[in-house]
Write a protein that holds these residues in place. Structure first.
Motif, PDB file in Angstrom:
ATOM      1  N   TYR A  57     -10.157 -10.655  -1.051  1.00  0.00           N
ATOM      2  CA  TYR A  57     -10.143 -10.855  -2.461  1.00  0.00           C
ATOM      3  C   TYR A  57      -9.113  -9.898  -3.222  1.00  0.00           C
ATOM      4  N   PRO A  58      -8.076 -10.418  -4.068  1.00  0.00           N
ATOM      5  CA  PRO A  58      -7.562 -11.838  -4.145  1.00  0.00           C
ATOM      6  C   PRO A  58      -7.060 -12.095  -2.575  1.00  0.00           C
ATOM      7  N   ALA A  59      -6.933 -13.355  -2.294  1.00  0.00           N
ATOM      8  CA  ALA A  59      -6.526 -14.029  -0.983  1.00  0.00           C
ATOM      9  C   ALA A  59      -5.017 -13.700  -0.825  1.00  0.00           C
ATOM     10  N   SER A  60      -4.351 -13.478  -1.955  1.00  0.00           N
ATOM     11  CA  SER A  60      -3.045 -13.114  -1.726  1.00  0.00           C
ATOM     12  C   SER A  60      -2.807 -11.775  -1.010  1.00  0.00           C
ATOM     13  N   ASN A  61      -3.813 -11.147  -0.779  1.00  0.00           N
ATOM     14  CA  ASN A  61      -3.553  -9.598  -0.346  1.00  0.00           C
ATOM     15  C   ASN A  61      -3.995  -9.536   1.147  1.00  0.00           C
ATOM     16  N   ALA A  62      -4.425 -10.813   1.817  1.00  0.00           N
ATOM     17  CA  ALA A  62      -4.749 -10.904   3.074  1.00  0.00           C
ATOM     18  C   ALA A  62      -4.277 -10.083   4.192  1.00  0.00           C
ATOM     19  N   ALA A  63      -2.694 -10.118   3.950  1.00  0.00           N
ATOM     20  CA  ALA A  63      -2.103  -9.365   5.018  1.00  0.00           C
ATOM     21  C   ALA A  63      -2.074  -7.930   4.897  1.00  0.00           C
ATOM     22  N   LEU A  64      -2.092  -7.480   3.574  1.00  0.00           N
ATOM     23  CA  LEU A  64      -2.448  -6.056   3.191  1.00  0.00           C
ATOM     24  C   LEU A  64      -3.539  -5.479   3.544  1.00  0.00           C
ATOM     25  N   GLY A  76      -1.929  -2.946  -5.366  1.00  0.00           N
ATOM     26  CA  GLY A  76      -1.391  -3.528  -4.019  1.00  0.00           C
ATOM     27  C   GLY A  76      -0.009  -2.575  -3.878  1.00  0.00           C
ATOM     28  N   SER A  77       0.740  -2.439  -4.892  1.00  0.00           N
ATOM     29  CA  SER A  77       1.980  -1.532  -4.617  1.00  0.00           C
ATOM     30  C   SER A  77       1.705  -0.148  -4.262  1.00  0.00           C
ATOM     31  N   ALA A  78       0.386   0.561  -4.865  1.00  0.00           N
ATOM     32  CA  ALA A  78       0.362   1.710  -4.394  1.00  0.00           C
ATOM     33  C   ALA A  78      -0.315   1.655  -2.810  1.00  0.00           C
ATOM     34  N   HIS A  79      -1.041   0.730  -2.628  1.00  0.00           N
ATOM     35  CA  HIS A  79      -1.309   0.806  -1.095  1.00  0.00           C
ATOM     36  C   HIS A  79      -0.098   0.463  -0.080  1.00  0.00           C
ATOM     37  N   ARG A  80       0.801  -0.312  -0.512  1.00  0.00           N
ATOM     38  CA  ARG A  80       1.864  -0.670   0.217  1.00  0.00           C
ATOM     39  C   ARG A  80       2.723   0.628   0.225  1.00  0.00           C
ATOM     40  N   GLY A  81       3.012   1.477  -0.675  1.00  0.00           N
ATOM     41  CA  GLY A  81       3.661   2.595  -0.904  1.00  0.00           C
ATOM     42  C   GLY A  81       3.096   3.630   0.191  1.00  0.00           C
ATOM     43  N   ALA A  82       1.633   3.682   0.178  1.00  0.00           N
ATOM     44  CA  ALA A  82       1.219   4.632   0.914  1.00  0.00           C
ATOM     45  C   ALA A  82       1.542   4.551   2.533  1.00  0.00           C
ATOM     46  N   LEU A  83       1.276   2.924   2.811  1.00  0.00           N
ATOM     47  CA  LEU A  83       1.599   2.473   4.248  1.00  0.00           C
ATOM     48  C   LEU A  83       3.117   2.921   4.484  1.00  0.00           C
ATOM     49  N   CYS A 103      -6.658  -1.866   7.120  1.00  0.00           N
ATOM     50  CA  CYS A 103      -7.863  -1.755   8.158  1.00  0.00           C
ATOM     51  C   CYS A 103      -7.323  -1.301   9.150  1.00  0.00           C
ATOM     52  N   HIS A 104      -6.098  -1.670   9.548  1.00  0.00           N
ATOM     53  CA  HIS A 104      -5.411  -0.971  11.048  1.00  0.00           C
ATOM     54  C   HIS A 104      -5.132   0.419  10.711  1.00  0.00           C
TER      55      HIS A 104
END
Lengths: 379, 379
Positions: B181-188, B156-163, B193-194
């Motif tokens: 899945y996991p549901a906690s990553n819904a916003a990410l 998750g941190s890697a995806h967020r850093g790239a964004l 996707c965007h």
């Protein structure tokens, strides 16, 4: 005077410019003794083909041993150990430009034990100090001695850990052996002298000079099977020791750390350049094929200076290597082909077998088995 | 019905047991279209030499696309991308057993960008999270996309850093692409996707199954030029991804850490096994010969999805390699001999030149130059 005192003569020969072990050996063969070489007369030096710069030194007042060195040598724990003494460290004698003689305070037999160098920053983190201490203690308990430079920081912690592990520790000094530097290490200095050994190749009274430390580092690398760097800044002296170890064909080990710790940068640099990442003591024992002592149980100690009792027998790989080696000298390449072991493994096994007296070095980097060893080399 | 809808047909073919890309290619050549292959009749399947298990599946109710997949495909951001589509990731198509089709949510052109995998523990230290984020941001800013598994923790941190770096990020899922899945990553999930893409090779509705994650990890390794492991326990899924990357001939990178951090153990294991120690982002850019984008200045961004503008020209080593390569296919061994470069360097340069369109893959692991490229490949 001092005509018949070889120790005094060796202090003179070790300080003389233009002399190395080979040249001294030739001169002794011609003139009869180290004292005869140191004393002269000038016609004898010329006969022995000594360079002018050497003759000039030997003729000067600097070549007359003073009161300080006589007084120092009067202590039974103080020794001048020439390269040709059988107690001179074998790994060191194998080096090109091996020191002519070492000043030693403490126990000469400490020099016969296999050693690992542990070096690092003078200003480590608390964690770095602890790591150096713990690793040194771990190795010392298993019969692998710890060599370091008696500096503040990692060096001091490594020596202390080895003492805690009741093992051998050797301090290599960048000053004359009669000086205590840094002064903060005075107690440690005494303790090492009591249970291990301090070594210097510099004349008595040599002050801490920047230029002497690389030479001290070469001695550390040359005395040991490998060098472990715990924490080090890039371009620091510890990295020089590690690179010297690498150049001498010894192992280089480094402890990794957080990428945010500036003192891990030097270690990471070494690993990037081929040094081995180490996160447990066993990594090193395995890499060195440190079989003779290596055991999961800590062997019982017989005293502070003597090594723990050898584990009986030797491990399988050492036996294979010894079986592949004949009584005629063989070079390492042949041995590598015959055993199918990796070159690094063969190098370190040969060094250990040599220290254990099963193997002896022959000219040209070759090795042969030693016959009739008490330690059961003739199985 | 769905006879002429290739996307639906591909969902059926991707789910059919006993089929791979080669067999499907043969069947399409014979029967005319993916839909014709999926639809049958049975005599046609027999004519195309389909295995019994495949025919049985295609004949069953399971092979009729349901409402869920039709509804999912109705969204313009949802795609089924077959292996033969020119937008299918080239690095993936080169794999043995390449997926028949990928479900993609988001931007198909994200798949054309060079990617680095960043993976690691689901329960990292705070420092580990920060490292993953910072490295991902650094690479994304320089045009190297970040692929990960959309798990909690390092992924998750890697995806967020790239964004944050306004670069491309690709999330590879171990579930059906319609599940979060996991549901906690819904916003990410929504954000990726965007601006990037989510990928799955599993049918819609596939729940998180333990057994699917190694396959997901293979996709992560296969999509990328290399895999960077940030923090990982020994024997964890991240190490599997790294070992898959190694098996596929891609680079393996690992971040070192304190020997007292259990989550550094996995990284240290990789480094001991030949993975490259990384303590700065430049280590990776250099190792990948990431020349086309590599610049000390961060290039200006033209938008969230498009890559930063290419640095004009290419570096010297790429030119040498391209000059050594002819328009007739050549294998990598020949290229290594001709250029004198290290095999790893040649592999990654070829991959990058392929992604840039200067080089194309030929059967048998060979490569040739591409003629008349707009990007100046014909210098």
């Amino acid at each position: 005077m001092w005509d018949h005192d070889d120790s005094l003569a060796w202090t003179v020969l070790a300080a003389a410019p233009g002399l190395d072990a080979d040249r001294i050996a030739g001169a002794i063969a011609l003139l009869g003794s180290p004292a005869a070489v140191a004393r002269g007369p000038a016609t004898a030096w010329e006969r022995a083909g000594m360079p002018a710069i050497t003759c000039e030194f030997l003729r000067s007042a600097a070549a007359v041993p003073g009161r300080a060195v006589r007084r120092w040598l009067a202590d039974e724990h103080h020794h001048v150990l020439p390269y040709c003494d059988p107690r001179f460290p074998q790994l060191l004698r194998a080096l090109p430009q091996c020191p002519v003689a070492l000043y030693v305070s403490g126990h000469l037999n400490a020099l016969a034990d296999p050693q690992l160098a542990i070096v690092g920053s003078r200003n480590p983190t608390a964690q770095g100090r602890e790591t150096a201490f713990d690793f040194a203690e771990y190795f010392a308990e298993r019969g692998l001695g710890i060599t370091s430079g008696l500096a503040e920081g990692i060096d001091g912690s490594a020596h202390r850990g080895a003492l805690r592990g009741q093992g051998i520790t050797i301090a290599v000094l960048g000053t004359g052996i009669d000086l205590i530097y840094p002064a903060s290490n005075a107690a440690l200095h005494r303790e090492i002298c009591h249970t291990g050994a301090l070594i210097s190749e510099f004349p008595l009274g040599t002050p801490p000079r920047r230029g002497n430390f690389p030479q001290r580092n070469r001695l550390i690398a040359g005395l040991t099977l490998g060098t472990l760097v715990v924490e080090a800044a890039p371009r620091s002296g510890s990295l020089i020791t590690a690179r010297l170890a690498n150049a001498l064909g010894r192992e280089v080990f480094a402890i990794p750390g957080s990428i945010h710790n500036p003192l891990s940068r030097g270690c990471h640099e070494l690993i990037k350049d081929g040094g081995k990442l180490v996160d447990s003591g066993d990594d090193i024992l395995r890499e060195l094929n440190f079989s003779a002592f290596f055991s999961n149980e800590i062997p019982a100690k017989s005293g502070p200076i003597s090594a723990p009792p050898r584990v009986p027998g030797m491990d399988k790989e050492h036996k294979i290597l010894l079986d592949a080696l004949g009584f005629d000298p063989m070079d390492l390449d042949t041995l590598i082909v015959r055993t199918g072991f990796k070159p690094e493994a063969v190098s370190s096994m040969v060094l250990i077998l040599e220290l254990e007296g099963h193997v002896q070095a022959a000219p040209g980097g070759r090795y042969s088995r030693v016959a009739n060893r008490r330690a059961g080399g003739e199985r």
